[in-house]
Design a protein around this motif. Structure first.
Motif, PDB file in Angstrom:
ATOM      1  N   SER A 149       0.803  -1.219   0.000  1.00 20.79           N
ATOM      2  CA  SER A 149       0.000   0.000   0.000  1.00 20.79           C
ATOM      3  C   SER A 149       0.838   1.271   0.000  1.00 20.79           C
ATOM      4  N   PHE A 150       2.132   1.168   0.305  1.00 19.34           N
ATOM      5  CA  PHE A 150       2.980   2.353   0.378  1.00 19.34           C
ATOM      6  C   PHE A 150       3.820   2.579  -0.887  1.00 19.34           C
ATOM      7  N   THR A 151       3.991   1.543  -1.712  1.00 14.59           N
ATOM      8  CA  THR A 151       5.023   1.551  -2.746  1.00 14.59           C
ATOM      9  C   THR A 151       4.909   2.714  -3.729  1.00 14.59           C
ATOM     10  N   LEU A 152       3.732   2.941  -4.289  1.00 16.44           N
ATOM     11  CA  LEU A 152       3.559   3.963  -5.322  1.00 16.44           C
ATOM     12  C   LEU A 152       2.569   5.054  -4.901  1.00 16.44           C
ATOM     13  N   THR A 153       2.311   5.145  -3.617  1.00 16.85           N
ATOM     14  CA  THR A 153       1.235   5.999  -3.140  1.00 16.85           C
ATOM     15  C   THR A 153       1.469   7.484  -3.398  1.00 16.85           C
ATOM     16  N   HIS A 154       2.714   7.936  -3.414  1.00 19.92           N
ATOM     17  CA  HIS A 154       2.980   9.353  -3.685  1.00 19.92           C
ATOM     18  C   HIS A 154       2.598   9.745  -5.114  1.00 19.92           C
ATOM     19  N   LYS A 155       2.371   8.759  -5.985  1.00 16.66           N
ATOM     20  CA  LYS A 155       2.152   9.043  -7.406  1.00 16.66           C
ATOM     21  C   LYS A 155       0.691   8.949  -7.829  1.00 16.66           C
ATOM     22  N   ILE A 156      -0.230   8.713  -6.889  1.00 21.26           N
ATOM     23  CA  ILE A 156      -1.609   8.450  -7.305  1.00 21.26           C
ATOM     24  C   ILE A 156      -2.576   9.583  -6.964  1.00 21.26           C
ATOM     25  N   GLY A 157      -2.055  10.736  -6.574  1.00 20.35           N
ATOM     26  CA  GLY A 157      -2.897  11.907  -6.435  1.00 20.35           C
ATOM     27  C   GLY A 157      -3.598  12.092  -5.108  1.00 20.35           C
ATOM     28  N   LEU A 158      -3.104  11.470  -4.057  1.00 21.04           N
ATOM     29  CA  LEU A 158      -3.681  11.702  -2.735  1.00 21.04           C
ATOM     30  C   LEU A 158      -3.234  13.065  -2.206  1.00 21.04           C
ATOM     31  N   SER A 159      -4.083  13.697  -1.424  1.00 24.45           N
ATOM     32  CA  SER A 159      -3.684  14.929  -0.742  1.00 24.45           C
ATOM     33  C   SER A 159      -2.764  14.557   0.418  1.00 24.45           C
ATOM     34  N   LEU A 160      -2.094  15.557   0.977  1.00 25.33           N
ATOM     35  CA  LEU A 160      -1.225  15.319   2.120  1.00 25.33           C
ATOM     36  C   LEU A 160      -2.024  14.747   3.294  1.00 25.33           C
ATOM     37  N   GLU A 161      -3.231  15.271   3.483  1.00 25.91           N
ATOM     38  CA  GLU A 161      -4.089  14.778   4.567  1.00 25.91           C
ATOM     39  C   GLU A 161      -4.473  13.317   4.346  1.00 25.91           C
ATOM     40  N   GLU A 162      -4.750  12.953   3.097  1.00 26.93           N
ATOM     41  CA  GLU A 162      -5.096  11.560   2.782  1.00 26.93           C
ATOM     42  C   GLU A 162      -3.896  10.638   2.970  1.00 26.93           C
ATOM     43  N   GLU A 163      -2.707  11.123   2.602  1.00 32.61           N
ATOM     44  CA  GLU A 163      -1.507  10.314   2.829  1.00 32.61           C
ATOM     45  C   GLU A 163      -1.284  10.076   4.316  1.00 32.61           C
ATOM     46  N   TYR A 164      -1.533  11.092   5.106  1.00 33.00           N
ATOM     47  CA  TYR A 164      -1.379  10.936   6.552  1.00 33.00           C
ATOM     48  C   TYR A 164      -2.412   9.947   7.091  1.00 33.00           C
ATOM     49  N   GLU A 165      -3.638  10.029   6.600  1.00 28.96           N
ATOM     50  CA  GLU A 165      -4.687   9.095   7.012  1.00 28.96           C
ATOM     51  C   GLU A 165      -4.265   7.664   6.716  1.00 28.96           C
ATOM     52  N   LEU A 166      -3.642   7.465   5.561  1.00 21.60           N
ATOM     53  CA  LEU A 166      -3.158   6.134   5.192  1.00 21.60           C
ATOM     54  C   LEU A 166      -2.031   5.682   6.120  1.00 21.60           C
ATOM     55  N   LEU A 167      -1.121   6.605   6.430  1.00 22.45           N
ATOM     56  CA  LEU A 167       0.051   6.284   7.244  1.00 22.45           C
ATOM     57  C   LEU A 167      -0.335   5.722   8.603  1.00 22.45           C
ATOM     58  N   VAL A 168      -1.392   6.258   9.194  1.00 22.92           N
ATOM     59  CA  VAL A 168      -1.728   5.890  10.574  1.00 22.92           C
ATOM     60  C   VAL A 168      -2.634   4.668  10.670  1.00 22.92           C
ATOM     61  N   MET A 169      -3.001   4.091   9.532  1.00 24.75           N
ATOM     62  CA  MET A 169      -3.785   2.855   9.567  1.00 24.75           C
ATOM     63  C   MET A 169      -2.872   1.698   9.962  1.00 24.75           C
ATOM     64  N   ARG A 170      -3.333   0.879  10.893  1.00 31.65           N
ATOM     65  CA  ARG A 170      -2.487  -0.166  11.459  1.00 31.65           C
ATOM     66  C   ARG A 170      -2.521  -1.488  10.699  1.00 31.65           C
ATOM     67  N   LYS A 171      -3.413  -1.604   9.709  1.00 30.03           N
ATOM     68  CA  LYS A 171      -3.525  -2.869   8.980  1.00 30.03           C
ATOM     69  C   LYS A 171      -3.386  -2.636   7.481  1.00 30.03           C
ATOM     70  N   GLU A 172      -2.635  -3.513   6.821  1.00 28.21           N
ATOM     71  CA  GLU A 172      -2.464  -3.426   5.372  1.00 28.21           C
ATOM     72  C   GLU A 172      -3.803  -3.569   4.664  1.00 28.21           C
ATOM     73  N   SER A 173      -4.668  -4.421   5.163  1.00 27.68           N
ATOM     74  CA  SER A 173      -5.976  -4.608   4.526  1.00 27.68           C
ATOM     75  C   SER A 173      -6.781  -3.309   4.534  1.00 27.68           C
ATOM     76  N   MET A 174      -6.696  -2.544   5.612  1.00 26.54           N
ATOM     77  CA  MET A 174      -7.401  -1.259   5.693  1.00 26.54           C
ATOM     78  C   MET A 174      -6.820  -0.259   4.696  1.00 26.54           C
ATOM     79  N   ARG A 175      -5.501  -0.254   4.583  1.00 26.05           N
ATOM     80  CA  ARG A 175      -4.859   0.674   3.650  1.00 26.05           C
ATOM     81  C   ARG A 175      -5.215   0.328   2.196  1.00 26.05           C
TER      82      ARG A 175
END
Length: 214
Positions: A149-175
């Motif tokens: 879930s982290f590999t190409l995430t900077h390239k798919i158009g998420l906002s900074l807030e959305e990237e942070y939301e992804l970062l704090v998720m504790r499960k890969e399935s949730m991400r």
């Protein structure tokens, strides 16, 4: 805050308006005196420091990075450095500046990360990932087993807030589910743009039209 009062790890903290994902290589240009001192100090130690996310304020989660290389030292003392992101942490206490240093430091707790994900969910994610990059005209070399879930995430158009939301998720399935929802939202828009481009390319070409009976 004093060293003896803390029971968890203490690392220097570098607040930045970015999200650093585990496994990525992060290159930084260092020019402020406090961060020059930080790099000098960790170079003599274990090379670790924290990149804490700053949105409208310092956020409670960030990423621990390891200094891999000082690539260039400029005449005025500025530095270009290469780091690799190790893991996510939660910032428990923060002091700025820390003791007799110019930079900040904080007490952190390493983030527990469940990396398991069902095969069908990962396959669906890979499908959307490939389709997204096809539509934007930037095909990527995607090896499914090497992608998370982290590999190409900077390239798919998420906002900074959305990237942070992804970062704090504790499960890969949730991400993965979070990213699939993002793709389901943006891919139809990209397909409409692709169709519009195809129509524009037809302008000026000779067209063969069906005869009209009237």
């Amino acid at each position: 805050m004093s060293w003896k009062d803390m029971t968890n790890e203490i690392i220097p903290i570098f607040p930045l308006k970015l999200v650093a994902f585990p496994g990525e290589h992060l290159n930084l240009h260092i020019f402020e005196p406090r961060y020059k001192q930080l790099i000098a100090d960790i170079s003599e130690g274990d090379g670790r420091f924290g990149v804490s996310v700053y949105l409208d304020k310092l956020m409670p989660f960030g990423s621990e990075v390891h200094l891999e290389e000082v690539s260039k030292v400029y005449e005025d003392g500025r530095l270009d450095i290469k780091t690799k992101v190790i893991r996510v942490y939660e910032l428990i206490r923060f002091e700025n500046p820390f003791q007799d240093k110019l930079y900040a430091a904080g007490e952190i707790i390493p983030f527990e990360n469940d990396i398991s994900v069902a095969a069908h969910l990962h396959n669906e994610f890979i499908f959307y990932l490939k389709e997204f990059f096809r539509l934007i005209g930037e095909p990527q070399s995607i090896i499914p087993l090497a992608i998370n879930s982290f590999t190409l995430t900077h390239k798919i158009g998420l906002s900074l807030e959305e990237e942070y939301e992804l970062l704090v998720m504790r499960k890969e399935s949730m991400r993965i589910q979070f990213l699939i929802k993002h793709f389901i939202k943006v891919i139809p828009v990209l397909r409409e743009v692709e169709r519009a481009k195809a129509k524009i390319r037809m302008n000026g070409h000779f067209k063969t039209l069906d005869a009209l009976d009237f």
